[in-house]
Design a protein around this motif. Structure first.
Motif, PDB file in Angstrom:
ATOM      1  N   GLN A 199       0.836  -1.201   0.000  1.00  0.00           N
ATOM      2  CA  GLN A 199       0.000   0.000   0.000  1.00  0.00           C
ATOM      3  C   GLN A 199       0.871   1.251   0.000  1.00  0.00           C
ATOM      4  N   LEU A 200       1.963   1.219   0.757  1.00  0.00           N
ATOM      5  CA  LEU A 200       2.864   2.370   0.804  1.00  0.00           C
ATOM      6  C   LEU A 200       3.537   2.603  -0.540  1.00  0.00           C
ATOM      7  N   LYS A 201       3.888   1.520  -1.243  1.00  0.00           N
ATOM      8  CA  LYS A 201       4.491   1.657  -2.569  1.00  0.00           C
ATOM      9  C   LYS A 201       3.511   2.331  -3.525  1.00  0.00           C
ATOM     10  N   THR A 202       2.249   1.940  -3.457  1.00  0.00           N
ATOM     11  CA  THR A 202       1.227   2.568  -4.301  1.00  0.00           C
ATOM     12  C   THR A 202       1.027   4.025  -3.904  1.00  0.00           C
ATOM     13  N   PHE A 203       1.028   4.293  -2.614  1.00  0.00           N
ATOM     14  CA  PHE A 203       0.876   5.656  -2.098  1.00  0.00           C
ATOM     15  C   PHE A 203       1.984   6.565  -2.639  1.00  0.00           C
ATOM     16  N   VAL A 204       3.225   6.083  -2.621  1.00  0.00           N
ATOM     17  CA  VAL A 204       4.355   6.866  -3.134  1.00  0.00           C
ATOM     18  C   VAL A 204       4.203   7.116  -4.632  1.00  0.00           C
TER      19      VAL A 204
ATOM     20  N   ALA B 296      -8.111  -1.142  -8.132  1.00  0.00           N
ATOM     21  CA  ALA B 296      -7.303  -1.776  -7.087  1.00  0.00           C
ATOM     22  C   ALA B 296      -6.482  -0.733  -6.331  1.00  0.00           C
ATOM     23  N   VAL B 297      -5.965   0.255  -7.072  1.00  0.00           N
ATOM     24  CA  VAL B 297      -5.201   1.338  -6.444  1.00  0.00           C
ATOM     25  C   VAL B 297      -6.104   2.139  -5.507  1.00  0.00           C
TER      26      VAL B 297
END
Length: 308
Positions: A19-24, A45-46
């Protein structure tokens, strides 16, 4: 020291690194759609991932700003932690898998990417893999793709374009910018003198299409695959050029709509792997490339200084 205050039950939960990777990715691109491309997920999904992240934190990290997504104050605080968590995760995994690697790797990339990215990539990789020899080839993207197909290279860093047949993993997104010399007024000339890549260059096509749409006259005075030659023409006050954000150098001024120059699209940097030569060594170098490109984020103050 900055702290992120979590609410309610969020204090008892660990943050999900995916989730953090997507957030970044959303924070870097300003768009859920473009972030979905970077993390290889659907937009729905994002969106679901960010909903769950906000539920876990008990606070909102994004707010809408027209068609784009902007970080809230809490989101800005989370961003620094997210980058560090992702980086530590990658370094931890890499430290356990590379100790005994040895051999030779063949890496290709354009000369402008070599100038900006290669020192960090090689320094990081050689520290973990002192027994590995890396051969570097600098060529334009089309030639690099030909070399990959001919198995002359193991990995290549390229300018990504969806119309090219060879699949690439997008590892970095940067804004393309108009640049001129800080000591000259070349951008005020009519027609506008340009220094660009060859006719097949994506950045050149973006530049000319933008000027055509704005009904601005121009002429291409200098054409080269070599970014050093293009930059030299700009610094000498001979021409205006188009460069990605990280390539802006001291002595260059960034031009925008207030100067009469239309906005340009973003530039995608991709990583291409030779699947016929895939190995643990290739995977290790690929991971270091991804880490290094993710870490080479320019200081925003430098861009502001160059724009003055």
């Amino acid at each position: 020291m900055v702290s992120l205050k979590l609410r309610g039950d969020a204090m008892s939960h660990l943050l999900d690194s995916d989730q953090l990777k997507t957030f970044v990715a959303i924070a870097d691109t300003g768009s859920f759609t473009r972030a979905a491309e970077l993390v290889h997920k659907t937009q729905s999904a994002v969106s679901m991932q960010m909903k769950r992240l906000e539920e876990r934190l008990g606070l909102a990290v994004f707010e809408r700003d027209g068609r784009h997504s902007r970080l809230t104050e809490d989101g800005e605080r989370l961003l620094d932690y997210a980058r560090r968590i992702i980086q530590l995760n990658r370094e931890c995994l890499a430290s356990f898998g590379e100790a005994d690697l040895a051999g030779r790797m063949r890496l290709g990339l354009p000369d402008d990417y070599a100038d900006r990215y290669l020192p960090e990539i090689l320094a990081r990789f050689s520290r973990s893999n002192p027994k590995v020899e890396v051969t570097v080839v600098c060529e334009p993207t089309p030639i690099l793709l030909e070399r990959i197909q001919a198995s002359d290279l193991d990995l290549a860093i390229i300018t990504h374009c969806e119309t090219r047949p060879y699949p690439a993993e997008v590892v970095r997104v940067e804004q393309l910018l108009w640049v001129t010399s800080t000591r000259h007024c070349t951008h005020e000339d009519t027609p506008i003198p340009l220094a660009l890549g060859r006719a097949t260059c994506n950045w050149r096509q973006s530049a000319t299409e933008a000027l055509d749409s704005a009904n601005k006259s121009y002429r291409v005075l200098y054409s080269s695959w070599n970014s050093t030659a293009v930059g030299a023409a700009v610094l000498a006050g001979l021409a205006v050029a188009v460069l990605p954000e990280s390539a802006v150098r001291p002595g260059m001024r960034v031009l925008g709509p207030s100067d009469g120059f239309p906005a340009l699209p973003s530039c995608k940097i991709g990583l291409v792997r030779n699947n016929r030569a895939s190995s643990a060594l290739s995977a290790a170098l690929a991971e270091h490339i991804i880490q290094s490109l993710d870490n080479l984020r320019r200081d925003r103050q430098f861009i502001e200084m160059a724009a003055e």
